[in-house]
Design an enzyme around this catalytic site. Structure first.
Site, PDB file in Angstrom:
ATOM      1  N   VAL A  34       0.870  -1.319   0.015  1.00  0.00           N
ATOM      2  CA  VAL A  34      -0.132   0.112  -0.053  1.00  0.00           C
ATOM      3  C   VAL A  34       0.949   1.353  -0.068  1.00  0.00           C
ATOM      4  O   VAL A  34       0.730   2.316  -0.685  1.00  0.00           O
ATOM      5  CB  VAL A  34      -0.887   0.033   1.365  1.00  0.00           C
ATOM      6  N   THR A  35       2.151   1.031   0.825  1.00  0.00           N
ATOM      7  CA  THR A  35       3.032   2.280   0.977  1.00  0.00           C
ATOM      8  C   THR A  35       3.515   2.837  -0.421  1.00  0.00           C
ATOM      9  O   THR A  35       3.428   3.717  -1.127  1.00  0.00           O
ATOM     10  CB  THR A  35       4.225   2.337   1.819  1.00  0.00           C
ATOM     11  N   ASP A  68      -1.169   6.898   3.574  1.00  0.00           N
ATOM     12  CA  ASP A  68       0.083   7.394   4.457  1.00  0.00           C
ATOM     13  C   ASP A  68      -0.444   6.829   5.990  1.00  0.00           C
ATOM     14  O   ASP A  68       0.124   6.390   6.812  1.00  0.00           O
ATOM     15  CB  ASP A  68       0.585   8.764   4.338  1.00  0.00           C
ATOM     16  N   GLY A  72      -0.342   2.727   7.934  1.00  0.00           N
ATOM     17  CA  GLY A  72       0.016   2.407   9.435  1.00  0.00           C
ATOM     18  C   GLY A  72      -1.236   1.977  10.080  1.00  0.00           C
ATOM     19  O   GLY A  72      -1.120   1.169  11.069  1.00  0.00           O
ATOM     20  N   ARG A  76      -1.091  -1.486  12.318  1.00  0.00           N
ATOM     21  CA  ARG A  76      -1.371  -1.569  13.751  1.00  0.00           C
ATOM     22  C   ARG A  76      -2.288  -3.009  13.882  1.00  0.00           C
ATOM     23  O   ARG A  76      -2.244  -3.395  14.695  1.00  0.00           O
ATOM     24  CB  ARG A  76      -1.890  -0.432  14.159  1.00  0.00           C
ATOM     25  N   ASP A  89       8.182   3.470   4.787  1.00  0.00           N
ATOM     26  CA  ASP A  89       7.187   4.488   4.788  1.00  0.00           C
ATOM     27  C   ASP A  89       7.790   6.120   4.900  1.00  0.00           C
ATOM     28  O   ASP A  89       7.128   6.992   4.078  1.00  0.00           O
ATOM     29  CB  ASP A  89       6.350   4.395   5.869  1.00  0.00           C
ATOM     30  N   ASP A  93       7.455   8.834   1.748  1.00  0.00           N
ATOM     31  CA  ASP A  93       6.893  10.168   1.987  1.00  0.00           C
ATOM     32  C   ASP A  93       7.509  11.180   1.646  1.00  0.00           C
ATOM     33  O   ASP A  93       7.117  12.068   1.084  1.00  0.00           O
ATOM     34  CB  ASP A  93       6.615  10.077   3.595  1.00  0.00           C
TER      35      ASP A  93
END
Length: 209
Positions: A34-35, A68, A72, A76, A89, A93
């Site tokens: 996904v990042t 972003d 995350g 988690r 990540d 960014d």
């Protein structure tokens, strides 16, 4: 007031992203994937913006920038973020931020730098990188710099609002948003430096155990 807005915005984003995060994990998509996908999307959106397609560039960048928070959330839910995931990540960014503000600066340069918007974009780019660096460096030194009125999500939302104003035909909209962002980003740099300095003073003043 700013803290209330930040908290509300993040709560809304979390509420929207949680179901998406659960779905992606269920079908076997990893947070790292996904990042990377989000960064590629931001690069594509930045290209559209640089070519003057402000509406579509803003929509694509904003949608992809939300990854972003999504990656995350997924990490988690899966039980924590690995060290490489955190490094990936942060690296993506910085690449995405550079693409967004570089594209905005390029577009405004081609438009004759209205209201000094290109300068504001470059200030925002540099200050935004320093905002992130100060926090990361402070953490590596055991200092606390986890504060700031203009963190990454807020910075992207501000430049996105400016892009939409520009797309609506308001020539001053994007430069105005960028000047506001430049000021807030510089202020955030000093916020984090001051916070780190205070935490260092507290540490120095502690008596040995």
């Amino acid at each position: 007031m700013a803290k209330i807005v930040q908290t509300t915005a993040r709560a809304v984003v979390s509420y929207v992203l949680h179901p998406v995060a659960r779905f992606l994990l269920r079908v076997g998509v990893s947070p790292n994937a996904v990042t990377i996908a989000g960064t590629v999307g931001v690069l594509i959106g930045s290209y559209f913006g640089a070519q003057g397609y402000l509406f579509w560039g803003t929509v694509i960048v904003t949608a992809c920038a939300l990854t972003d928070a999504l990656d995350g959330t997924m990490a988690r839910m899966r039980g924590g973020t690995g060290k490489f995931g955190a490094l990936l990540d942060s690296s993506m960014d910085r690449l995405a931020d550079g693409a967004v503000f570089g594209a905005v600066a390029y577009y405004l340069a081609t438009e004759g730098n209205p209201y000094g918007g290109m300068v504001a974009a470059l200030i925002s780019l540099v200050a935004g990188q320093v905002v992130s660096y100060v926090k990361a460096r402070a953490q590596s030194l055991g200092l606390n710099a986890d504060v700031g009125i203009a963190e990454r999500l807020e910075r992207l939302l501000i430049v996105g609002a400016g892009g939409l104003l520009g797309a609506a035909g308001l020539d001053w909209g994007l430069p105005a948003a960028l000047w506001v962002l430049a000021a807030l980003s510089l202020f955030t740099v000093f916020q984090r430096l001051i916070s780190a300095a205070r935490s260092d003073s507290v540490t120095d003043g502690e008596a040995p155990a």
